[in-house]
Structure formats: C-alpha cells, structure tokens
Design a protein around this motif. Structure first.
Motif, short mmCIF file in Angstrom:
data_model
loop_
_atom_site.label_atom_id
_atom_site.label_comp_id
_atom_site.label_asym_id
_atom_site.label_seq_id
_atom_site.Cartn_x
_atom_site.Cartn_y
_atom_site.Cartn_z
N SER A 285 0.80 -1.23 0.00
CA SER A 285 0.00 0.00 0.00
C SER A 285 0.83 1.27 0.00
O SER A 285 0.27 2.36 -0.06
N TYR A 286 2.15 1.17 0.09
CA TYR A 286 3.03 2.33 0.21
C TYR A 286 2.69 3.39 -0.83
O TYR A 286 2.46 3.08 -2.00
N PRO A 287 2.62 4.67 -0.45
CA PRO A 287 3.02 5.25 0.84
C PRO A 287 1.90 5.32 1.87
O PRO A 287 2.08 5.94 2.92
N GLU A 288 0.76 4.70 1.58
CA GLU A 288 -0.34 4.70 2.53
C GLU A 288 -0.18 3.54 3.51
O GLU A 288 0.67 2.68 3.35
N ARG A 289 -1.04 3.54 4.55
CA ARG A 289 -1.10 2.42 5.49
C ARG A 289 -2.52 1.89 5.52
O ARG A 289 -3.48 2.62 5.33
N ILE A 290 -2.63 0.57 5.78
CA ILE A 290 -3.93 -0.10 5.80
C ILE A 290 -4.37 -0.28 7.25
O ILE A 290 -3.58 -0.70 8.10
N ASN A 291 -5.62 0.00 7.51
CA ASN A 291 -6.16 -0.14 8.87
C ASN A 291 -6.21 -1.61 9.30
O ASN A 291 -6.56 -2.50 8.52
N GLY A 292 -5.88 -1.83 10.57
CA GLY A 292 -6.16 -3.10 11.22
C GLY A 292 -5.40 -4.31 10.72
O GLY A 292 -5.89 -5.44 10.83
N VAL A 293 -4.19 -4.13 10.21
CA VAL A 293 -3.42 -5.27 9.71
C VAL A 293 -2.88 -6.12 10.85
O VAL A 293 -2.93 -7.35 10.81
N LEU A 294 -2.37 -5.47 11.89
CA LEU A 294 -1.74 -6.16 13.01
C LEU A 294 -2.49 -5.89 14.32
O LEU A 294 -3.15 -4.86 14.47
N LYS A 295 -2.33 -6.82 15.24
CA LYS A 295 -2.81 -6.57 16.60
C LYS A 295 -1.95 -5.48 17.24
O LYS A 295 -0.73 -5.44 17.02
N SER A 296 -2.56 -4.62 18.01
CA SER A 296 -1.80 -3.58 18.69
C SER A 296 -0.92 -4.20 19.78
O SER A 296 -1.29 -5.21 20.39
N ILE A 297 0.22 -3.57 20.01
CA ILE A 297 1.09 -4.01 21.11
C ILE A 297 0.51 -3.49 22.43
O ILE A 297 0.17 -2.32 22.55
N ASN A 298 0.40 -4.37 23.39
CA ASN A 298 0.02 -3.95 24.75
C ASN A 298 1.30 -3.59 25.49
O ASN A 298 1.99 -4.46 26.03
N LEU A 299 1.62 -2.30 25.51
CA LEU A 299 2.89 -1.87 26.09
C LEU A 299 3.00 -2.22 27.57
O LEU A 299 4.10 -2.50 28.07
N GLU A 300 1.87 -2.23 28.27
CA GLU A 300 1.90 -2.55 29.71
C GLU A 300 2.33 -3.99 29.97
O GLU A 300 2.82 -4.32 31.05
N GLU A 301 2.14 -4.85 28.97
CA GLU A 301 2.50 -6.26 29.15
C GLU A 301 3.91 -6.58 28.68
O GLU A 301 4.38 -7.70 28.82
N LEU A 302 4.59 -5.59 28.10
CA LEU A 302 5.97 -5.81 27.66
C LEU A 302 6.91 -5.64 28.85
O LEU A 302 7.42 -4.57 29.12
N CYS A 303 7.13 -6.72 29.55
CA CYS A 303 7.96 -6.64 30.76
C CYS A 303 9.41 -6.33 30.44
O CYS A 303 10.07 -5.56 31.14
N THR A 304 9.92 -6.93 29.35
CA THR A 304 11.34 -6.79 29.03
C THR A 304 11.56 -6.72 27.53
O THR A 304 10.97 -7.50 26.77
N LEU A 305 12.38 -5.78 27.11
CA LEU A 305 12.92 -5.77 25.77
C LEU A 305 14.44 -5.82 25.92
O LEU A 305 15.05 -4.85 26.36
N SER A 306 15.02 -6.97 25.59
CA SER A 306 16.45 -7.16 25.84
C SER A 306 17.23 -7.21 24.53
O SER A 306 16.70 -7.61 23.49
N PHE A 307 18.50 -6.82 24.61
CA PHE A 307 19.36 -6.78 23.43
C PHE A 307 20.72 -7.34 23.82
O PHE A 307 21.26 -7.04 24.88
N HIS A 308 21.29 -8.18 22.94
CA HIS A 308 22.53 -8.88 23.24
C HIS A 308 23.46 -8.85 22.03
O HIS A 308 23.00 -8.85 20.89
N LYS A 309 24.75 -8.87 22.30
CA LYS A 309 25.74 -8.98 21.24
C LYS A 309 25.69 -10.40 20.67
O LYS A 309 25.67 -11.37 21.42
N PRO A 310 25.66 -10.56 19.34
CA PRO A 310 25.62 -11.91 18.78
C PRO A 310 26.92 -12.68 19.05
O PRO A 310 28.01 -12.09 19.05
N ASP A 311 26.79 -13.97 19.27
CA ASP A 311 27.92 -14.85 19.54
C ASP A 311 28.44 -15.41 18.21
O ASP A 311 28.00 -16.46 17.75
N THR A 312 29.36 -14.68 17.59
CA THR A 312 29.85 -15.10 16.28
C THR A 312 30.88 -16.22 16.35
O THR A 312 31.23 -16.80 15.33
N GLU A 313 31.36 -16.53 17.56
CA GLU A 313 32.25 -17.69 17.71
C GLU A 313 31.45 -18.98 17.61
O GLU A 313 31.91 -19.97 17.05
#
Length: 396
Positions: A285-313
């Motif tokens: 649809s670019y550059p427009e957006r379509i209504n209701g494609v995804l479920k909304s994120i419940n931010l209150e239920e996102l306890c953790t967003l973690s990020f880690h360095k990849p283990d390339t070894e």
C-alpha cells in the motif's frame, strides 16, 4: 501504480512464491482488502493443491509452476473443472513470464533462494515495482539488480521485517544524518547455546522457531544466524551503507524489528507484534497504510525488551556473511550458493548442524574471486559454489 478496474482503483498484484509462508500471508492481506488489490498472477514450484485453492479463491489470470510436470497436471485439472480464465505457464521461463505479466502493477518476490533472482529481474525489466522478500536476489547480484531498478524507474520496497523497519525509520532523514543501521535478530531456537550443545541438535529442534512461522530453509538460516548475515548484505544494497555501518543485535522478543542510529546519538525503532503481514501490507500500500493489519502491542504487558551482542564464535555464519560483503565481487553469491546446499543437506539428514558453517567456509576459502558481479559471473559463481559444497561434503 494503481490500475483502474471498473469503478474502483485497485493495485494489480503478482505473487511469486504464492504457496510459501510469505506468499500465503500476502494473499491474506489482499483477501482482507479486495477494494485495494487484485491478484493478477501467482507462481509456485510444485505445490499444486495449495495453488488450486488459491486459483479458486483469487481467480488470477496467470498461474505459473516451475515444475513442468506439475504445471501439466494443473492445466489438466483446470480444463477438467471448466476453469478457462487462468492461463498456465511452466518451467523457470514461465515463472519469469508471470513476473512480467502486463496487467500487474506490483510484484511480490517471495520465491525462496537463488531461484528468485531471474523472475525478479524479469519483473524489474517489465517496469513492475517490487515488494522484495527474496533476500538472495540482492545477496547474489545486488549491484546489478539495483542498477536495473534505477534504469527502469522501479521502486524496490523491502518486505523482510527488518528492512521494512529500517525503511520506515529512514523516511524523511538525510543519509548524512545516519550513523548506523541496527538489524535485530531473534537469535532463533538456539540462542545462548554452546558449540558443544549444538552438536546434538536435530532438524526438528532447528525448525522450532520461537517467534516466527516460516519455511524450512529460512528457519534453519535463522537458527545458524545466516539469515541475519544475508540481511546485512541485503541492507547494504537496499540502503547504500557500508558493512561497518550495519550492526546486528540479538533481540529475543522480536518486538523491535530494527533501528537506525543518527549522528546526534538518537535512535529510531519500529515496533510491532511479530507478524509478516505488517511489512507486507506496508509494501503493498506504500506510501499509505492499511487499517487493522496487526494486533496492537500492549505496552503494559511488555515486561522486558532485551538486546545482546551476537555470539559469532558459536554462530559462525554471521561472520562469514560480513566477510563476503567486505570482499565483494562474486563472494556473496558463493556464500549464498554454498549455504543453500549445506542447509539442504542438513534438512535431508546428511550433515549435522555445526557442519553448515564449516562447509560454507571451505567453499569460500577455495573461491578465486574475480571481483566482478555481472549476472553471468554471479550465475557461474553460484553453480561453482553448489558443486564445491557437495564435493566438500563428500570429503568429510
């Protein structure tokens, strides 16, 4: 881009690889928005039963099967059921013809692996805008493909969730303002495991992705982190940043799909539930957006967003992809060809999981890189890499 059909404005869509996970999700988005999109052509390898259902539901003008025996069977089935308004094409050339079908405005390139390269080029040369889910097209021949797109005035819109996220974060910003692109990786089913532990994993283990439902090949690539390596190369060609300005972080929750860091230290991120229909719908649809494609994120239920360095070894494929990108020329095509063979051998229980990067490295080490990346050189490098990967396997 839209085509006027009757009293409505619809965008004509061709879906290459319509029976795969991306193809099916694309058709779900289209089915939910019949006023916006019409399926003009579809293609598959040999999944006749799924293709039959899609023909009955979406009534495309064209259906192509790269497997000629399957195409003949589909043709007989259509005639036997009195379906005369769907033209059947066969073989790799038939898929390329479907990709260039005149009535379509937009082509979703979702064929898995190197087989997607020539159909994507056919669509570009027919001046169809592209929704690119086939990352191997740019991994193998990115410079040539981007040049063809510029020559024919074609937009390439990313469908990979990571590249779609970066595309959205970059909108409205000057290139000089960007410090680096940050691709997120889920880490796959083996995040945190050691090399010793990986010796014992099975095909069934590797196919259990914690967050995404994908085809077998891409799921194994996610488990080895090769998928992220291929995405680094793809990002280089899509956005024009060098390898040292493209980073990878492991983000097990798969909520942040990628980020862009700017020179002032600020970071923009795109967040959504892990569902490919989001980036698919945005590309369609670019550059427009379509209504209701995804479920909304419940931010209150996102306890953790973690990020880690990849283990390339432990997960060596990511490092191999960076090496291929830095070397350039035909090395990315060799990386991709060797990987496709190695993953196939693992899926068919010929090699164990840890042998996948070992085979790829041996093939890369044996390759004499001429430095050119025209289509003929790329095709030859791909053929050579596949044969060499089989040879290296037999030596083990």
């Amino acid at each position: 881009m839209p085509t006027k059909l009757g009293n409505r404005m619809q965008r004509g869509i061709t879906v290459l690889g319509s029976t795969g996970s991306i193809g099916r999700s694309t058709l779900e988005v289209i089915a939910g928005n019949p006023d916006k999109f019409k399926v003009c052509a579809i293609s598959a390898n040999n999944s006749i039963e799924v293709l039959k259902e899609q023909i009955l539901q979406f009534k495309p003008d064209v259906a192509a099967l790269s497997d000629e025996v399957a195409a003949n069977e589909l043709y007989k089935w259509l005639k036997g059921n009195g379906i005369n308004n769907c033209h059947v094409l066969s073989g790799p050339q038939g898929v390329c013809e479907a990709a260039a079908y005149a009535e379509a405005d937009f082509v979703v390139s979702a064929i898995v692996g190197a087989a997607g390269l020539l159909p994507t080029l056919s669509a570009i040369r027919a001046k169809k805008h592209i929704g690119l889910a086939n990352k191997e097209t740019l991994v193998m021949a990115g410079a040539a493909v981007i040049a063809e797109a510029h020559k024919h005035g074609v937009k390439i819109l990313p469908i990979d969730s990571e590249h779609s996220a970066i595309f959205q974060c970059l909108e409205g910003h000057e290139r000089a303002a960007v410090k680096r692109l940050i691709l997120t990786a889920s880490g796959g089913p083996f995040f945190g495991k050691t090399l010793k532990e990986l010796e014992l994993v099975t095909k069934a283990d590797a196919l259990k992705h914690p967050n995404w439902e994908m085809g077998a090949k891409i799921t194994i690539d996610s488990a080895t982190l090769m998928n992220k390596g291929l995405e680094v190369i793809e990002a280089h060609h899509l956005f024009g940043f060098s390898h040292d300005k493209i980073s990878v972080v492991v983000h097990p929750q798969s909520i942040v799909h990628s980020m862009v860091e700017f020179v002032d230290g600020s970071v923009l991120a795109e967040l959504s539930v892990p569902d490919m229909k989001g980036p698919i719908a945005y590309a369609l649809s670019y550059p427009e957006r379509i209504n209701g494609v995804l479920k909304s994120i419940n931010l209150e239920e996102l306890c953790t967003l973690s990020f880690h360095k990849p283990d390339t070894e432990t997960f060596k494929c990511l490092g191999l992809a960076y090496e291929a990108l830095k070397e350039g020329g035909t090395m990315p095509a060799v990386l991709n060809g060797a990987n496709e063979v190695a993953v196939g051998l693992f899926i068919n229980d010929v090699i164990n999981f840890n042998m996948i990067p070992d085979i790829i490295k041996e093939v890369m080490d044996a390759h004499e890189n001429g430095g050119t990346c025209d289509l003929e050189s790329v095709s030859e490098a791909d053929r050579w890499a596949r044969a060499m990967a089989v040879e290296k396997t037999m030596e083990v």
